[in-house]
Design an enzyme around this catalytic site. Structure first.
Site, PDB file in Angstrom:
ATOM      1  N   GLU A   1      30.913 -43.111  -1.520  1.00  0.00           N
ATOM      2  CA  GLU A   1      31.837 -44.009  -2.241  1.00  0.00           C
ATOM      3  C   GLU A   1      33.278 -43.893  -1.746  1.00  0.00           C
ATOM      4  O   GLU A   1      34.056 -44.835  -1.851  1.00  0.00           O
ATOM      5  CB  GLU A   1      31.762 -43.754  -3.758  1.00  0.00           C
ATOM      6  CG  GLU A   1      32.329 -42.427  -4.267  1.00  0.00           C
ATOM      7  CD  GLU A   1      31.300 -41.289  -4.269  1.00  0.00           C
ATOM      8  OE1 GLU A   1      30.350 -41.331  -3.453  1.00  0.00           O
ATOM      9  OE2 GLU A   1      31.475 -40.340  -5.074  1.00  0.00           O
TER      10      GLU A   1
ATOM     11  N   HIS B   1      29.451 -37.967  -0.346  1.00  0.00           N
ATOM     12  CA  HIS B   1      29.990 -39.002  -1.234  1.00  0.00           C
ATOM     13  C   HIS B   1      30.341 -40.264  -0.454  1.00  0.00           C
ATOM     14  O   HIS B   1      31.491 -40.434  -0.044  1.00  0.00           O
ATOM     15  CB  HIS B   1      31.253 -38.484  -1.935  1.00  0.00           C
ATOM     16  CG  HIS B   1      30.992 -37.419  -2.944  1.00  0.00           C
ATOM     17  ND1 HIS B   1      30.817 -37.680  -4.281  1.00  0.00           N
ATOM     18  CD2 HIS B   1      30.845 -36.079  -2.796  1.00  0.00           C
ATOM     19  CE1 HIS B   1      30.598 -36.557  -4.925  1.00  0.00           C
ATOM     20  NE2 HIS B   1      30.605 -35.560  -4.049  1.00  0.00           N
TER      21      HIS B   1
ATOM     22  N   CYS C   1      25.390 -36.505  -4.438  1.00  0.00           N
ATOM     23  CA  CYS C   1      25.757 -35.095  -4.560  1.00  0.00           C
ATOM     24  C   CYS C   1      24.902 -34.435  -5.643  1.00  0.00           C
ATOM     25  O   CYS C   1      23.732 -34.150  -5.410  1.00  0.00           O
ATOM     26  CB  CYS C   1      27.254 -34.968  -4.807  1.00  0.00           C
ATOM     27  SG  CYS C   1      27.871 -33.362  -4.280  1.00  0.00           S
TER      28      CYS C   1
HETATM   29  N1  GLN Z   1      27.778 -29.077  -8.758  1.00  0.00           N
HETATM   30  C1  GLN Z   1      27.136 -29.430  -7.521  1.00  0.00           C
HETATM   31  C2  GLN Z   1      27.602 -28.555  -6.368  1.00  0.00           C
HETATM   32  O1  GLN Z   1      28.644 -27.969  -6.423  1.00  0.00           O
HETATM   33  C3  GLN Z   1      27.352 -30.890  -7.193  1.00  0.00           C
HETATM   34  C4  GLN Z   1      28.758 -31.213  -6.835  1.00  0.00           C
HETATM   35  C5  GLN Z   1      29.066 -32.676  -6.845  1.00  0.00           C
HETATM   36  O2  GLN Z   1      28.295 -33.467  -7.395  1.00  0.00           O
HETATM   37  N2  GLN Z   1      30.183 -33.071  -6.261  1.00  0.00           N
HETATM   38  O3  GLN Z   1      26.944 -28.492  -5.374  1.00  0.00           O
END
Ligand code: GLN
Length: 549
Positions: free
Chosen positions: A522, A520, A389
């Site tokens: 995970e 994600h 992310c």
């Molecule tokens: N802050 C970033 C976004 O909102 C990454 C978010 C995250 O890592 N879950 O896109």
């Protein structure tokens, strides 16, 4: 009628109630029952999404996009039952819907009260899970917090009513407590006695006690506890402090006969327990050889709970790759100077260098320049890299700054006025005003490109993974990145969003394994089936480490 098991906790928090509830779920599944899990959280937030990671720990995201408590992650790792928005009940949700119904006039002039209206709402939400799937046998309901907390009273009252209505054979109470050891080495049962008294004051007599203790309780201690609490001596169990892995807990409970006592109390015929998967897991755990050191460079490193699923996924990968994984947790803010990466991550660092780098998710500007430095170091030093992310957005920013030479390149989240906004707000987010539940959330499909690391990790081109973000790779720069060698390795099915970037596989800029994803992985990693990218990341770190030595 479905069976209900309420799991509550006493004495103090952080005794491992979620793992205990999950382990009970795992044991009942091993006996062929279909189990569903519910978490009741007494806080007034509607969901965990708006809470600081330091307040709350990880936000676990379900397929349907609910931002829930991290215990749902435990349920997902220990049990097979479906998890969705319905499996997470908070005081905030309960009050929100009761107040909405009141405004709609649904209470027909009645005075709306905690009992029965709030408790009915809680009961209905729990009962909705029992009927959602027709084959559900047992629903395990974990009540967050500690007995005696003001906030949990309505949940315990709802549990009391449900136990009464369902009858003892269909609904039982499992209570988790702490048996502390005092300086003399003596184990103390008094806090447990008081905790059970507090439960009894709510009208619930626990049927089963699980006592968290530094060692296994002996018969005389269990007898004493039984005597003071009205719990049968054969229903007093120990959850000992262990130095192996939480995945040994189902076996530890099984060896004490916890599942048999539960089945007996609920009048379920005992079926043969299939514990082989848990035993093989422990064999794999013990058979691991050597270790790789993984630098996890993020924003919220002081609290382990912030990245629970991530650490678990790394552990699952370690089981699958047959090597231990050491977490080297580094706060990215400590990497602001140019030489810091080599000093903190390189071979001369205390403890030795790291064999791979992971940059996890996060929000806000703090520490992001340190992450960029880390990623640059991993790229130039051929260290396997997994970006998740925010970790993908950082890979993109680093490439733009150091390969494309756009020194001011950034995400508009961190520098709204940058001339090179290589990461920017998702179009659908532009007019979003509220914070709660408004990100791009939940599972969606990703299509992997041929010849990528990601496609070989998953072994298929279409995958479903979960998202939680507002920003994305800026499409206006696709050509610049492609021409300079960064691989755009996966997209949404319509091709509109970049979901994965990879460092070049060949040529002068070749890197052994650098993969970053906008989702994600995970969240879906399981102890018996590691998330494919985590597995391949650890395998690459292991391979590169051996090559070097
Ligand atoms: N802050 C970033 C976004 O909102 C990454 C978010 C995250 O890592 N879950 O896109």
């Amino acid at each position: 009628m479905n069976k209900l098991i309420f799991v509550s906790g006493g004495v103090c928090s952080s005794l491992g109630k979620g793992v205990a509830a999950s382990s009970i779920g795992a044991l009942l599944e091993s006996r062929g029952l279909n189990v569903r899990m519910v978490k009741c959280d007494p806080y007034i937030n509607v969901d965990a999404g708006t809470m600081s990671p330091y307040q709350h720990g990880e936000v676990y995201v379900t397929d349907d996009g609910a931002e829930t408590d991290l215990d749902l992650g435990n349920y997902a790792r220990f049990t097979k039952g479906r998890l969705s928005r319905a499996n997470s009940v908070t005081t905030g949700q309960v009050y929100e819907s009761v107040i909405r119904k009141e405004r709609e006039g649904k209470y027909l002039g009645k005075c709306v009260q905690v009992i029965p209206h709030i408790t009915d709402e809680i009961k209905n939400r729990i009962l909705a899970v029992t009927t959602e799937d027709s084959d559900t046998d047992v629903v395990i309901i974990e009540i967050g917090g500690t007995v005696g907390d003001i906030e949990s009273i309505p949940f315990l009252e709802a549990a009391r009513q449900l136990i009464h209505e369902h009858g003892k054979a269909n609904a039982i109470s499992v209570h988790l407590t702490l048996i502390p050891e005092v300086a003399s080495g003596e184990l103390k049962t008094k806090p447990t006695q008081h905790s059970v008294k507090s439960m009894q004051e709510t009208g619930i007599q626990p049927d089963i006690l699980i006592c968290r203790s530094p060692v296994m309780l002996d018969e005389s201690t269990r007898r004493k506890i039984a005597q003071f609490t009205n719990v049968d001596i054969d229903a007093v169990f120990t959850s000992p402090t262990i130095d192996t892995t939480i995945y040994q807990i189902p076996i530890i409970f099984f060896e004490q006969g916890l599942d048999q006592v539960i089945l007996r109390k609920m009048g379920v015929e005992s079926r043969h327990a299939k514990m082989k998967p848990w035993h093989s897991l422990m064999e794999r755990f013990r058979a691991r050889e050597g270790k790789v050191r993984i630098g996890i460079v993020g924003k919220y490193m002081a609290l382990h709970d912030t990245y629970t699923s991530l650490y678990e996924a790394l552990f699952h990968a370690s089981l699958e790759c047959g090597t231990e994984v050491e977490f080297v947790k580094i706060d990215s803010s400590s990497l602001e100077d140019k030489e810091d990466a080599e000093t903190i991550l390189g071979e001369k660092a205390p403890g030795g260098g790291v064999d791979g780098i992971l940059v996890p998710g996060g929000f806000g500007q703090r520490g992001t320049n340190g992450m960029v430095k880390t990623v640059e170091w991993a790229r130039k030093n051929n260290k396997p890299y997994l970006g998740i992310c925010l970790g993908m957005q950082i890979m993109v920013i680093e490439w733009a700054r150091n390969v494309l030479g756009w020194t001011d390149a950034d995400s508009t989240e961190f520098s709204p006025d940058t001339k090179h906004p290589v990461v920017s707000l998702l179009v659908e987010q532009i007019n979003v005003k509220n914070y709660g539940g408004t990100m791009r959330l939940g599972a969606s499909e990703t299509v992997n490109e041929e010849g990528s690391h990601i496609i070989s990790a998953y072994g298929m081109n279409r995958i479903m993974e979960r998202h939680r973000h507002r920003y994305e790779f800026s499409n206006q720069y696709r050509d610049d990145f492609l021409k300079s060698g960064l691989k755009l390795a996966a997209f949404t099915p319509d091709g509109a969003l970049v979901e994965c970037t990879e460092w070049p596989h060949s040529g002068e800029a070749r890197h052994p394994w650098g993969v970053a994803v906008q989702f994600h992985p995970e969240y879906k990693s399981k102890p018996m089936a590691a998330a494919p990218l985590f597995r391949d990341f650890i395998a690459a770190a292991h391979r590169e480490k051996i090559k070097k030595n």
